[in-house]
Design a protein around this motif. Structure first.
Motif, PDB file in Angstrom:
ATOM      1  N   SER A 188       0.804  -1.223   0.000  1.00 30.68           N
ATOM      2  CA  SER A 188       0.000   0.000   0.000  1.00 30.68           C
ATOM      3  C   SER A 188       0.838   1.275   0.000  1.00 30.68           C
ATOM      4  N   ASP A 189       1.909   1.315   0.756  1.00 30.31           N
ATOM      5  CA  ASP A 189       2.734   2.532   0.766  1.00 30.31           C
ATOM      6  C   ASP A 189       3.335   2.808  -0.616  1.00 30.31           C
ATOM      7  N   ARG A 190       3.740   1.759  -1.308  1.00 30.92           N
ATOM      8  CA  ARG A 190       4.277   1.946  -2.664  1.00 30.92           C
ATOM      9  C   ARG A 190       3.190   2.454  -3.599  1.00 30.92           C
ATOM     10  N   TRP A 191       1.978   1.912  -3.472  1.00 31.75           N
ATOM     11  CA  TRP A 191       0.876   2.367  -4.323  1.00 31.75           C
ATOM     12  C   TRP A 191       0.558   3.845  -4.060  1.00 31.75           C
ATOM     13  N   ARG A 192       0.568   4.241  -2.799  1.00 31.89           N
ATOM     14  CA  ARG A 192       0.284   5.642  -2.478  1.00 31.89           C
ATOM     15  C   ARG A 192       1.383   6.553  -3.020  1.00 31.89           C
ATOM     16  N   ALA A 193       2.614   6.098  -2.958  1.00 31.29           N
ATOM     17  CA  ALA A 193       3.709   6.905  -3.488  1.00 31.29           C
ATOM     18  C   ALA A 193       3.611   7.047  -4.996  1.00 31.29           C
ATOM     19  N   ALA A 194       3.174   5.993  -5.670  1.00 31.14           N
ATOM     20  CA  ALA A 194       3.137   6.008  -7.134  1.00 31.14           C
ATOM     21  C   ALA A 194       1.890   6.672  -7.702  1.00 31.14           C
ATOM     22  N   GLY A 195       0.762   6.611  -6.969  1.00 29.57           N
ATOM     23  CA  GLY A 195      -0.489   7.109  -7.542  1.00 29.57           C
ATOM     24  C   GLY A 195      -1.323   7.970  -6.645  1.00 29.57           C
ATOM     25  N   GLY A 196      -0.853   8.259  -5.430  1.00 36.02           N
ATOM     26  CA  GLY A 196      -1.616   9.067  -4.502  1.00 36.02           C
ATOM     27  C   GLY A 196      -2.457   8.213  -3.574  1.00 36.02           C
ATOM     28  N   PRO A 197      -2.982   8.799  -2.492  1.00 36.02           N
ATOM     29  CA  PRO A 197      -3.874   8.078  -1.588  1.00 36.02           C
ATOM     30  C   PRO A 197      -5.160   7.678  -2.307  1.00 36.02           C
ATOM     31  N   PRO A 198      -5.910   6.700  -1.782  1.00 38.60           N
ATOM     32  CA  PRO A 198      -7.096   6.201  -2.488  1.00 38.60           C
ATOM     33  C   PRO A 198      -8.118   7.274  -2.870  1.00 38.60           C
ATOM     34  N   ALA A 199      -8.407   8.225  -1.993  1.00 40.29           N
ATOM     35  CA  ALA A 199      -9.419   9.245  -2.297  1.00 40.29           C
ATOM     36  C   ALA A 199      -8.816  10.549  -2.796  1.00 40.29           C
ATOM     37  N   LEU A 200      -7.493  10.571  -3.014  1.00 37.26           N
ATOM     38  CA  LEU A 200      -6.829  11.751  -3.574  1.00 37.26           C
ATOM     39  C   LEU A 200      -5.840  11.280  -4.648  1.00 37.26           C
ATOM     40  N   PRO A 201      -6.347  10.564  -5.667  1.00 30.77           N
ATOM     41  CA  PRO A 201      -5.437   9.998  -6.675  1.00 30.77           C
ATOM     42  C   PRO A 201      -4.785  11.086  -7.513  1.00 30.77           C
ATOM     43  N   ALA A 220       4.008  -2.558   6.109  1.00 34.53           N
ATOM     44  CA  ALA A 220       4.086  -2.092   4.733  1.00 34.53           C
ATOM     45  C   ALA A 220       5.534  -2.149   4.261  1.00 34.53           C
ATOM     46  N   ALA A 221       5.722  -2.559   3.020  1.00 32.28           N
ATOM     47  CA  ALA A 221       7.071  -2.601   2.457  1.00 32.28           C
ATOM     48  C   ALA A 221       7.617  -1.185   2.288  1.00 32.28           C
ATOM     49  N   ALA A 222       8.920  -1.072   2.139  1.00 32.06           N
ATOM     50  CA  ALA A 222       9.556   0.231   1.960  1.00 32.06           C
ATOM     51  C   ALA A 222       8.993   0.917   0.739  1.00 32.06           C
ATOM     52  N   ARG A 223       8.797   2.222   0.852  1.00 28.92           N
ATOM     53  CA  ARG A 223       8.229   3.003  -0.235  1.00 28.92           C
ATOM     54  C   ARG A 223       9.304   3.348  -1.253  1.00 28.92           C
ATOM     55  N   GLY A 224       8.917   3.254  -2.515  1.00 31.90           N
ATOM     56  CA  GLY A 224       9.811   3.702  -3.578  1.00 31.90           C
ATOM     57  C   GLY A 224       9.601   5.168  -3.851  1.00 31.90           C
ATOM     58  N   ALA A 225      10.427   5.701  -4.715  1.00 28.48           N
ATOM     59  CA  ALA A 225      10.295   7.101  -5.104  1.00 28.48           C
ATOM     60  C   ALA A 225       8.996   7.296  -5.860  1.00 28.48           C
ATOM     61  N   LYS A 226       8.350   8.425  -5.625  1.00 25.57           N
ATOM     62  CA  LYS A 226       7.103   8.741  -6.318  1.00 25.57           C
ATOM     63  C   LYS A 226       7.367   9.016  -7.776  1.00 25.57           C
ATOM     64  N   LYS A 227       6.527   8.407  -8.626  1.00 26.43           N
ATOM     65  CA  LYS A 227       6.703   8.577 -10.062  1.00 26.43           C
ATOM     66  C   LYS A 227       6.060   9.861 -10.528  1.00 26.43           C
ATOM     67  N   PHE A 276      -6.758   4.662 -13.200  1.00 24.81           N
ATOM     68  CA  PHE A 276      -7.086   3.310 -12.737  1.00 24.81           C
ATOM     69  C   PHE A 276      -5.799   2.593 -12.324  1.00 24.81           C
ATOM     70  N   ARG A 277      -5.390   2.887 -11.096  1.00 26.33           N
ATOM     71  CA  ARG A 277      -4.129   2.383 -10.552  1.00 26.33           C
ATOM     72  C   ARG A 277      -4.420   1.466  -9.364  1.00 26.33           C
ATOM     73  N   PRO A 278      -3.412   0.720  -8.858  1.00 25.29           N
ATOM     74  CA  PRO A 278      -3.658  -0.177  -7.721  1.00 25.29           C
ATOM     75  C   PRO A 278      -4.208   0.521  -6.484  1.00 25.29           C
ATOM     76  N   ASN A 279      -3.892   1.819  -6.313  1.00 27.54           N
ATOM     77  CA  ASN A 279      -4.361   2.512  -5.111  1.00 27.54           C
ATOM     78  C   ASN A 279      -5.877   2.605  -5.033  1.00 27.54           C
ATOM     79  N   VAL A 280      -6.591   2.571  -6.184  1.00 23.73           N
ATOM     80  CA  VAL A 280      -8.054   2.642  -6.145  1.00 23.73           C
ATOM     81  C   VAL A 280      -8.697   1.272  -6.310  1.00 23.73           C
ATOM     82  N   TYR A 281      -7.907   0.224  -6.431  1.00 28.90           N
ATOM     83  CA  TYR A 281      -8.420  -1.144  -6.504  1.00 28.90           C
ATOM     84  C   TYR A 281      -8.167  -1.836  -5.160  1.00 28.90           C
ATOM     85  N   ASP A 282      -7.105  -2.638  -5.076  1.00 23.02           N
ATOM     86  CA  ASP A 282      -6.810  -3.311  -3.813  1.00 23.02           C
ATOM     87  C   ASP A 282      -6.486  -2.308  -2.716  1.00 23.02           C
ATOM     88  N   GLY A 283      -5.903  -1.159  -3.075  1.00 20.50           N
ATOM     89  CA  GLY A 283      -5.641  -0.143  -2.064  1.00 20.50           C
ATOM     90  C   GLY A 283      -6.911   0.381  -1.433  1.00 20.50           C
TER      91      GLY A 283
END
Length: 503
Positions: free
Chosen positions: A390-403, A496-503, A415-422
């Motif tokens: 989840s932390d990686r998804w938020r870094a890459a695409g934003g929080p679920p309600a603030l994509p 949560a796994a380590a967060r990557g750099a935000k894309k 349509f990124r993982p943050n709004v699906y499984d996230g």
């Protein structure tokens, strides 16, 4: 719409709808009073992700769409779009979303009217300015082009034997003029004229098929008519034209279920189609009565990379069911994903595109529950894996309600993982927080209270607080808007796994 590319598995409704639309439109009303001498300007309802999508100043009540298909996927369809609407403010001009077609003429209340195109808007100037509360009918004669442009993410989808539609999220206006935002739902009548050896199907129920004898050496044609019995967002419109078989069966409580498949493939696809009635019953046991007049699957011979919850007739790639590689329970769970959207996303549509998590999070939630029932993959195991990512998804695409907004030219990039499984992870956390009984009541009340309407994140929080009797402000703020995933209630050991750099 399930995430692509796929990985292998390891209170009063009508009034509420008007209030929600009015609230969104109010932010843009100040730009409606455009002087007739000023240049035409693209407008929007102020959606954070698609600023120029939709138009302020009116509320569409119905669309009447007519398409004439020649039998060639490389030729534009001749089309007539008639829009009935009520004005919500003074209007000297009416902006419609429309691009990728040629406009032949426009009439307002039966009178020829000046028009021009700017950006993705068709700007119409009635002879007389409109006052609030005016009923207006706009008729546009235009072409509808199935040939894709370089920056096009959908609209008409060319299949092996005809056409289908995929209009999510920002592309219905590449097919027909409209107020292309899910906050403005309307009734639809759809007419398709095609050579008589084709079959045409659209949202809703059939309302006649009129055969026309060919003149001057032209072949016979048939005009197929369909009407919805419930309001629909433009992004959920579906039209299928092809050498198709339409298969009928009964769903729960006598619900008419119709499926549209390539005629040559009806036998090989039938075992999958027979599963739909039981899947509808499975969903009804969890969230209540199916919300529409019919349901079915459109299995198209096309390569889209996704499936799509078009209202009453979900779009699927035929190859998903005919090529080996996926377990049966996994494919069935994808079918349930699109089915559950009929409640979450179609009947209850998002107020803004930032509320997408309510659509996809719920569809993923019921997909996961079905997979647990049929495939043995536990919900807890899936949610634990989602928590780790989840932390990686938020870094890459934003929080679920603030994509994050989509990249230019990639409208389906939201349509990124943050709004699906996230987002499904948020629902799991909420169930952990308020308890199973309150959560299940929330799900049922949500689709009941907002049926045929639009609703957003604030509405969901309010209902959750009413049912649980708790202030959930801090919970929703951290889970929906936080850059980092909060601790999971009941599972302090989840990491949560380590967060990557935000894309």
């Amino acid at each position: 719409m399930p995430l692509t590319p796929r990985s292998r598995p390891h209170r009063p409704r009508a009034a509420a709808s008007r209030r929600l639309k009015s609230a969104l439109l109010a932010s843009a009303v100040s730009v409606c009073l455009v002087a007739a001498s000023a240049p035409a300007t693209p407008l929007g309802v102020g959606d954070r992700l698609f600023p120029y999508l939709g138009n302020p100043g009116y509320d569409v009540t119905s669309y009447d769409l007519s398409f004439t298909y020649s039998g060639s996927n490389s030729k534009a369809l001749q089309a007539v779009t008639t829009i009935d609407a009520w004005t919500t403010t003074d209007l000297e001009r009416i902006n419609l979303d429309f691009a990728h077609g040629e406009v032949d003429s426009v009439e307002v209340d039966g009178r020829p009217t000046a028009f021009e195109s700017t950006g993705d808007d068709l700007v119409v100037t009635p002879r007389d300015a409109l006052v609030p509360g005016s009923r207006v009918r706009i008729t546009v004669r235009h072409t509808s082009d199935p040939v894709s442009g370089a920056d096009r993410d959908g609209g008409w989808v060319r299949t092996a034997d005809g056409l289908a539609m995929a209009n999510q999220a920002d592309v219905a206006h590449l097919v027909f003029p409209c107020n292309d935002h899910p906050s403005d739902k309307a009734m639809f009548t759809i007419r398709i004229t095609a050579p008589s050896d084709y079959t045409a199907v659209a949202n809703g129920l059939p309302a006649g098929a009129d055969r026309h004898r060919g003149d001057g050496g032209d072949g016979a044609t048939t005009t197929w008519t369909y009407r919805t019995r419930h309001p629909m967002a433009t992004e959920l419109t579906q039209v299928s034209i092809g050498r198709s078989a339409v298969l009928h069966r009964d769903g729960p409580h006598g619900l008419p279920v119709r499926d549209v498949v390539p005629a040559k493939d009806r036998e090989i696809l039938e075992p999958w189609l027979t599963k739909t009635p039981d899947q509808i019953a499975w969903m009804e046991d969890r969230v209540g009565p199916y919300p529409f007049e019919t349901y079915g699957l459109l299995m198209a011979e096309a390569s889209t990379g996704f499936e799509l919850e078009t209202q009453t007739l979900s779009l699927f790639e035929k190859s998903l069911f005919t090529e080996p590689g996926y377990p049966r329970w996994y494919l069935e769970s994808i079918m349930v994903h699109e089915l559950s959207h009929q409640w979450f996303g179609d009947s209850v549509s998002p107020r803004t595109w930032s509320d997408l998590w309510l659509n996809e999070g719920h569809a993923t939630w019921y997909e996961a529950l079905y997979a647990q029932d049929k495939g043995g993959l536990t919900l807890e195991a899936r949610m634990k894996a989602a928590y780790a990512a989840s932390d990686r998804w938020r870094a890459a695409g934003g929080p679920p309600a603030l994509p994050d907004p989509p990249e230019p030219g990639q409208k389906i990039g939201i349509f990124r993982p943050n709004v699906y499984d996230g987002a499904a992870l948020v629902l799991y956390a909420l169930r952990q927080e308020i308890g199973v009984q309150a959560f299940e009541q929330l799900e049922r009340d949500w689709v009941r209270d907002h049926r045929d309407s639009v609703a957003g994140t604030a509405d969901f929080r309010q209902l959750a607080e009413e049912i649980s009797g708790r202030d959930l402000g801090a919970f929703f703020q951290s889970w929906l808007y936080g850059e980092k995933t909060p601790p999971m209630p009941g599972h302090p050991d989840w990491r949560a796994a380590a967060r990557g750099a935000k894309k």
